[in-house]
Design an enzyme around this catalytic site. Structure first.
Site, PDB file in Angstrom:
ATOM      1  N   ARG A  83     -14.939  -8.379  28.331  1.00 19.03           N
ATOM      2  CA  ARG A  83     -14.628  -8.399  26.886  1.00 19.03           C
ATOM      3  C   ARG A  83     -14.425  -9.832  26.388  1.00 19.03           C
ATOM      4  NH1 ARG A  83     -13.169  -2.878  25.736  1.00 19.03           N
ATOM      5  NH2 ARG A  83     -14.015  -1.929  27.614  1.00 19.03           N
ATOM      6  N   LYS A 137     -10.346  -0.149  22.368  1.00 13.32           N
ATOM      7  CA  LYS A 137      -9.718  -0.830  23.497  1.00 13.32           C
ATOM      8  C   LYS A 137      -9.781  -2.344  23.309  1.00 13.32           C
ATOM      9  CE  LYS A 137     -10.200  -1.278  28.514  1.00 13.32           C
ATOM     10  NZ  LYS A 137     -10.705  -0.606  29.728  1.00 13.32           N
ATOM     11  N   HIS A 139      -7.631  -4.956  25.563  1.00 17.69           N
ATOM     12  CA  HIS A 139      -7.575  -5.415  26.958  1.00 17.69           C
ATOM     13  C   HIS A 139      -7.712  -6.923  27.135  1.00 17.69           C
ATOM     14  CE1 HIS A 139      -8.075  -3.674  31.270  1.00 17.69           C
ATOM     15  NE2 HIS A 139      -6.886  -4.179  31.024  1.00 17.69           N
ATOM     16  N   ASP A 287     -19.261  -2.237  28.775  1.00 21.49           N
ATOM     17  CA  ASP A 287     -18.521  -3.399  29.299  1.00 21.49           C
ATOM     18  C   ASP A 287     -18.763  -3.690  30.779  1.00 21.49           C
ATOM     19  OD1 ASP A 287     -17.033  -1.237  30.329  1.00 21.49           O
ATOM     20  OD2 ASP A 287     -15.175  -2.387  30.271  1.00 21.49           O
ATOM     21  N   ASN A 288     -19.215  -2.694  31.521  1.00 16.47           N
ATOM     22  CA  ASN A 288     -19.556  -2.880  32.946  1.00 16.47           C
ATOM     23  C   ASN A 288     -20.181  -1.581  33.438  1.00 16.47           C
ATOM     24  OD1 ASN A 288     -16.103  -2.834  33.097  1.00 16.47           O
ATOM     25  ND2 ASN A 288     -17.211  -1.145  34.019  1.00 16.47           N
ATOM     26  N   LYS A 308     -19.479  -0.380  38.991  1.00 26.45           N
ATOM     27  CA  LYS A 308     -18.416  -1.223  38.438  1.00 26.45           C
ATOM     28  C   LYS A 308     -17.725  -1.982  39.564  1.00 26.45           C
ATOM     29  CE  LYS A 308     -13.851  -0.588  36.289  1.00 26.45           C
ATOM     30  NZ  LYS A 308     -13.049   0.263  35.393  1.00 26.45           N
TER      31      LYS A 308
HETATM   32 MG    MG Z   1     -14.719  -1.062  31.874  1.00 25.52          MG
END
Ligand code: MG
Length: 466
Positions: A83, A137, A139, A287-288, A308
């Site tokens: 992120r 989210k 984070h 994001d992954n 991941k």
């Molecule tokens: Mg993730």
């Protein structure tokens, strides 16, 4: 004579009209930007990416109307640094958001966050008069100084870290997520800097994020806006609303992804409803890679190897779609791109200037998006913490370290003998061809050496531990 006068008059009006139209089109050149960022959605989890039992008609349609990139990467294989990279256009090693010492993401007891001196996409767009919203989210630090409202966003609505944090149950992580209950995870839902609900009622979270995005579009239809819509799903614990629960052939994971697909459809519907589609770029990515260690509750990397938390393709190559009707040429792009490139690309298309006081790691992809030219990115560095586990140049990927393919436990092993793959010919990374291409090995080693001269751990190190 009369006719001549009449035609001159018509020409005059056409000229005036064209002038106004041109001024108007100049104004139109400041596009709205919406980034839809899912959490742990695998490369293979969409209908358009070939999933056999998850239906994603809205995302598939978006892909057909836009550009789908098949070699698109995140800059880190876990949430927090991924992120940070997207929002800053800089490798996480520079902002100190992936330390490789202990935890690789922020936790509810973390004292740190994305350093405020980092400049986010929201900050550069605010200078151009954009209204900015972070939904979902975060984070990147949950303490006040690190929240979205201190990183260029006018408003924030969401869960500030992963939805599986603050467990209240003695069950193991796998057990709690096998049959999740809302009360197992005491995560807060925030509006700006206030907690408004705890535990967050996660079964309606995707729906509420969607409604928040739609409301923001309607409220800002007259001015340029930027929405960073970062869904908590399909990261475990998996929750879907009653409308989707039990509806997918893929089980709960499929229900959750199909609700995300509905969400994309709703956002695009609102953009179209207010005639904003010719002036709005929407980006969809993840994001992954998928959290495959969670078995049926984790997603799929499709034909890619790994998951991941690994530097294999399945950990860092993600679905990516760019949509902007009339501007972005519909196509499938097999060149390399990265979430690192979003900030420079958005900077280019919005006319926002980049700060000259720092190094960026992204490339402007606008020539590929708008003119179908070759991507300006030809390499990718697969960071795991502060180490580069692998590097890609063109079609070739050279490994220096290796992970456990499931990601857990993370095996941070340096390879005694390096491995080389042609990942266009061999996207599943099955055939090590190191013996055949010594010159490619030499070239990638040189590329890494050059890269590392310019990158230093914690150039902006502010992560504190308590
Ligand atoms: Mg993730």
């Amino acid at each position: 004579m009369k006719i001549h006068f009449k035609s001159s008059l018509i020409s005059f009006f056409i000229a005036v009209y064209s002038l106004f139209e041109c001024l108007y089109c100049q104004q139109e050149k400041t596009p709205n930007i919406i980034i839809i960022f899912t959490d742990d959605l695998g490369y293979g989890d969409l209908g358009i990416q070939g999933h056999p039992s998850i239906q994603t008609p809205y995302i598939d349609q978006m892909a057909r109307e836009g550009q789908r990139w098949t070699n698109f990467y995140v800059a880190a294989n876990v949430c927090t640094p991924s992120r940070a990279a997207l929002l800053t256009g800089r490798l996480p090693i520079r902002s100190g958001t992936d330390t490789n010492e202990g935890a690789r993401v922020f936790f509810p007891n973390s004292a740190g966050g994305l350093p405020p001196e980092e400049i986010t996409i929201a900050e550069i767009l605010k200078k151009k008069g954009y209204k900015t919203a972070a939904i979902g989210k975060w984070h990147l630090g949950h303490l006040p100084e690190f929240l979205p409202t201190n990183q260029g966003f006018d408003s924030y609505f969401g869960i500030p870290y992963s939805n599986d944090m603050n467990p209240t149950t003695n069950l193991t992580h796998a057990e709690a997520n096998a049959d999740p209950k809302i009360e197992y995870f005491n995560v807060p839902l925030m509006r700006n800097e206030e907690i408004i609900e705890r535990p967050a009622q996660q079964n309606t979270i995707t729906k509420r994020y969607t409604e928040e995005a739609q409301k923001f579009i309607v409220e800002n239809k007259e001015n340029p806006f930027f929405i960073y819509l970062a869904h908590n799903m399909p990261h475990v614990p998996l929750f879907a609303s009653d409308d989707f629960l039990g509806t997918s052939k893929r089980g709960l994971y499929g229900d959750v992804v199909e609700e995300l697909d509905w969400s994309v459809g709703e956002v695009l519907k609102t953009v179209k409803e207010y005639d904003l589609e010719k002036n709005t770029m929407v980006v969809f990515t993840s994001d992954n890679g998928p959290w495959t260690v969670l078995n049926v509750n984790g997603g799929s990397p499709g034909p890619l190897y790994g998951a991941k938390a690994t530097s294999y393709e399945g950990g860092m190559r993600v679905p990516a779609i760019f949509w902007w009707p009339g501007k972005i040429e519909p196509d499938v792009i097999m060149d390399i791109g990265s979430t690192l490139d979003l900030l420079p690309t958005i900077s280019k298309i919005s006319g926002a200037s980049l700060s000259q006081d720092r190094n960026y790691d992204g490339y402007d992809l606008s020539a590929t998006l708008i003119e179908n030219k070759k991507s300006s990115r030809e390499e990718m560095f697969y960071y795991h913490g502060t180490n580069v586990f692998a590097a890609r140049k063109g079609d070739y990927k050279l490994y220096f370290y290796e992970n456990n393919p499931n990601g857990y436990p993370e095996k941070l092993g340096k390879l005694d003998e390096l491995k080389l793959f042609n990942i266009q010919k061999d996207p599943s990374e099955r055939f090590n061809i190191i013996e055949e291409f010594p010159e490619v090995v030499k070239e990638i080693k040189k590329l890494l050496k050059e890269h590392q001269k310019n990158v230093h751990p914690g150039e902006n190190q502010m992560i504190k531990k308590i």
